[in-house]
Scaffold this motif. Structure first.
Motif, PDB file in Angstrom:
ATOM      1  N   UNK A  18      51.125  31.002  51.355  1.00  0.00           N
ATOM      2  CA  UNK A  18      49.892  31.122  52.143  1.00  0.00           C
ATOM      3  C   UNK A  18      49.734  29.925  53.074  1.00  0.00           C
ATOM      4  N   UNK A  19      49.971  28.739  52.564  1.00  0.00           N
ATOM      5  CA  UNK A  19      49.872  27.533  53.389  1.00  0.00           C
ATOM      6  C   UNK A  19      50.849  27.591  54.557  1.00  0.00           C
ATOM      7  N   UNK A  20      52.082  28.032  54.291  1.00  0.00           N
ATOM      8  CA  UNK A  20      53.091  28.164  55.344  1.00  0.00           C
ATOM      9  C   UNK A  20      52.632  29.150  56.419  1.00  0.00           C
ATOM     10  N   UNK A  21      52.093  30.290  55.993  1.00  0.00           N
ATOM     11  CA  UNK A  21      51.637  31.293  56.957  1.00  0.00           C
ATOM     12  C   UNK A  21      50.491  30.774  57.813  1.00  0.00           C
ATOM     13  N   UNK A  22      49.512  30.144  57.164  1.00  0.00           N
ATOM     14  CA  UNK A  22      48.301  29.728  57.870  1.00  0.00           C
ATOM     15  C   UNK A  22      48.526  28.490  58.734  1.00  0.00           C
ATOM     16  N   UNK A  23      49.270  27.509  58.220  1.00  0.00           N
ATOM     17  CA  UNK A  23      49.377  26.251  58.955  1.00  0.00           C
ATOM     18  C   UNK A  23      50.614  26.155  59.853  1.00  0.00           C
ATOM     19  N   UNK A  24      51.625  27.007  59.644  1.00  0.00           N
ATOM     20  CA  UNK A  24      52.835  26.938  60.460  1.00  0.00           C
ATOM     21  C   UNK A  24      53.044  28.228  61.260  1.00  0.00           C
ATOM     22  N   UNK A  31      50.886  30.636  69.830  1.00  0.00           N
ATOM     23  CA  UNK A  31      51.540  30.027  70.994  1.00  0.00           C
ATOM     24  C   UNK A  31      52.452  31.036  71.690  1.00  0.00           C
ATOM     25  N   UNK A  32      53.184  31.836  70.900  1.00  0.00           N
ATOM     26  CA  UNK A  32      54.082  32.841  71.477  1.00  0.00           C
ATOM     27  C   UNK A  32      53.291  33.895  72.252  1.00  0.00           C
ATOM     28  N   UNK A  33      52.126  34.276  71.747  1.00  0.00           N
ATOM     29  CA  UNK A  33      51.275  35.246  72.448  1.00  0.00           C
ATOM     30  C   UNK A  33      50.793  34.660  73.767  1.00  0.00           C
ATOM     31  N   UNK A  34      50.361  33.402  73.741  1.00  0.00           N
ATOM     32  CA  UNK A  34      49.900  32.741  74.968  1.00  0.00           C
ATOM     33  C   UNK A  34      51.016  32.662  76.006  1.00  0.00           C
ATOM     34  N   UNK A  35      52.227  32.323  75.553  1.00  0.00           N
ATOM     35  CA  UNK A  35      53.359  32.233  76.474  1.00  0.00           C
ATOM     36  C   UNK A  35      53.713  33.604  77.055  1.00  0.00           C
ATOM     37  N   UNK A  36      53.659  34.634  76.231  1.00  0.00           N
ATOM     38  CA  UNK A  36      53.968  35.983  76.702  1.00  0.00           C
ATOM     39  C   UNK A  36      52.910  36.472  77.693  1.00  0.00           C
ATOM     40  N   UNK A  45      55.494  44.205  78.416  1.00  0.00           N
ATOM     41  CA  UNK A  45      55.913  42.881  77.985  1.00  0.00           C
ATOM     42  C   UNK A  45      56.340  42.952  76.514  1.00  0.00           C
ATOM     43  N   UNK A  46      57.648  43.056  76.285  1.00  0.00           N
ATOM     44  CA  UNK A  46      58.179  43.186  74.925  1.00  0.00           C
ATOM     45  C   UNK A  46      57.900  41.944  74.089  1.00  0.00           C
ATOM     46  N   UNK A  47      57.949  40.769  74.703  1.00  0.00           N
ATOM     47  CA  UNK A  47      57.661  39.531  73.974  1.00  0.00           C
ATOM     48  C   UNK A  47      56.234  39.540  73.450  1.00  0.00           C
ATOM     49  N   UNK A  48      55.310  40.017  74.280  1.00  0.00           N
ATOM     50  CA  UNK A  48      53.904  40.068  73.882  1.00  0.00           C
ATOM     51  C   UNK A  48      53.726  41.037  72.713  1.00  0.00           C
ATOM     52  N   UNK A  49      54.332  42.218  72.819  1.00  0.00           N
ATOM     53  CA  UNK A  49      54.222  43.220  71.748  1.00  0.00           C
ATOM     54  C   UNK A  49      54.810  42.701  70.444  1.00  0.00           C
ATOM     55  N   UNK A  50      55.970  42.058  70.522  1.00  0.00           N
ATOM     56  CA  UNK A  50      56.608  41.522  69.319  1.00  0.00           C
ATOM     57  C   UNK A  50      55.743  40.439  68.680  1.00  0.00           C
ATOM     58  N   UNK A  51      55.166  39.580  69.516  1.00  0.00           N
ATOM     59  CA  UNK A  51      54.315  38.510  68.998  1.00  0.00           C
ATOM     60  C   UNK A  51      53.042  39.077  68.366  1.00  0.00           C
ATOM     61  N   UNK A  52      52.471  40.109  68.969  1.00  0.00           N
ATOM     62  CA  UNK A  52      51.263  40.743  68.391  1.00  0.00           C
ATOM     63  C   UNK A  52      51.595  41.405  67.053  1.00  0.00           C
ATOM     64  N   UNK A  53      52.763  42.050  66.966  1.00  0.00           N
ATOM     65  CA  UNK A  53      53.181  42.661  65.697  1.00  0.00           C
ATOM     66  C   UNK A  53      53.380  41.590  64.631  1.00  0.00           C
ATOM     67  N   UNK A  54      53.991  40.483  65.003  1.00  0.00           N
ATOM     68  CA  UNK A  54      54.191  39.371  64.055  1.00  0.00           C
ATOM     69  C   UNK A  54      52.846  38.815  63.608  1.00  0.00           C
ATOM     70  N   UNK A  55      51.914  38.692  64.535  1.00  0.00           N
ATOM     71  CA  UNK A  55      50.577  38.199  64.194  1.00  0.00           C
ATOM     72  C   UNK A  55      49.892  39.137  63.196  1.00  0.00           C
ATOM     73  N   UNK A  56      50.011  40.427  63.415  1.00  0.00           N
ATOM     74  CA  UNK A  56      49.405  41.404  62.499  1.00  0.00           C
ATOM     75  C   UNK A  56      50.018  41.283  61.106  1.00  0.00           C
TER      76      UNK A  56
END
Length: 155
Positions: A18-24, A31-36, A45-56
């Motif tokens: 949990x700590x790894x997920x929340x703090x890292x 940051x990846x979403x902002x860059x995309x 934008x495939x990078x944006x979609x991938x980053x949103x899926x990872x965030x979810x």
């Protein structure tokens, strides 16, 4: 909601994840979403979609871990009875046919790792061991055929 049994080791592993997920992981994906987003058109934008899926995924897993930690009932293996196999017990089994001995700790599904000698109490073998006493015979119907073990010792 019922409390979920877990060993201190398993509880610490969930906390660490949990700590790894929340703090890292979470800050990295933000940051990846902002860059995309900076690349413009989000509809293709495939990078944006991938980053949103990872965030979810990160948010869902973090919520799952918070729930599990909040409902955890930490069981100290050192304070368990040695006369019968219970959650968190370490058991020594002997294969009746081959004499081969194996040692397992009975743990919850989140902690099970056969390579580390930790089997889930929900597994067929785990269910067969629970409540047994040293000297008891345990018969397991495995895909490869029936296996018979003797519970040699509870450690």
């Amino acid at each position: 909601m019922d409390r979920v049994p877990i060993t201190p080791r398993g509880y610490e592993a969930l906390k660490k994840e949990l700590t790894q997920l929340v703090s890292v992981e979470r800050p990295l994906v933000i940051k990846a979403i902002e860059e995309a987003r900076a690349h413009g058109d989000l509809s293709e934008n495939a990078e944006f979609e991938a980053a949103k899926e990872r965030q979810a995924f990160i948010e869902a897993r973090a919520n799952e871990l918070k729930f599990k930690l909040g409902n955890a009932d930490i069981i100290d293996p050192d304070k368990l009875p040695r006369d019968r196999a219970v959650f968190a017990s370490r058991v020594l089994l002997a294969n009746v046919d081959t004499g081969e001995e194996v040692e397992y700790q009975l743990v919850g599904p989140d902690e099970s790792d056969i390579k580390e000698g930790r089997i889930s109490v929900a597994s067929p073998l785990g269910r067969a061991i629970i409540g047994r006493r040293p000297g008891d015979e345990i018969v397991l119907e495995a895909p490869a055929g029936k296996r018979t073990y003797e519970l040699v010792e509870i450690r």
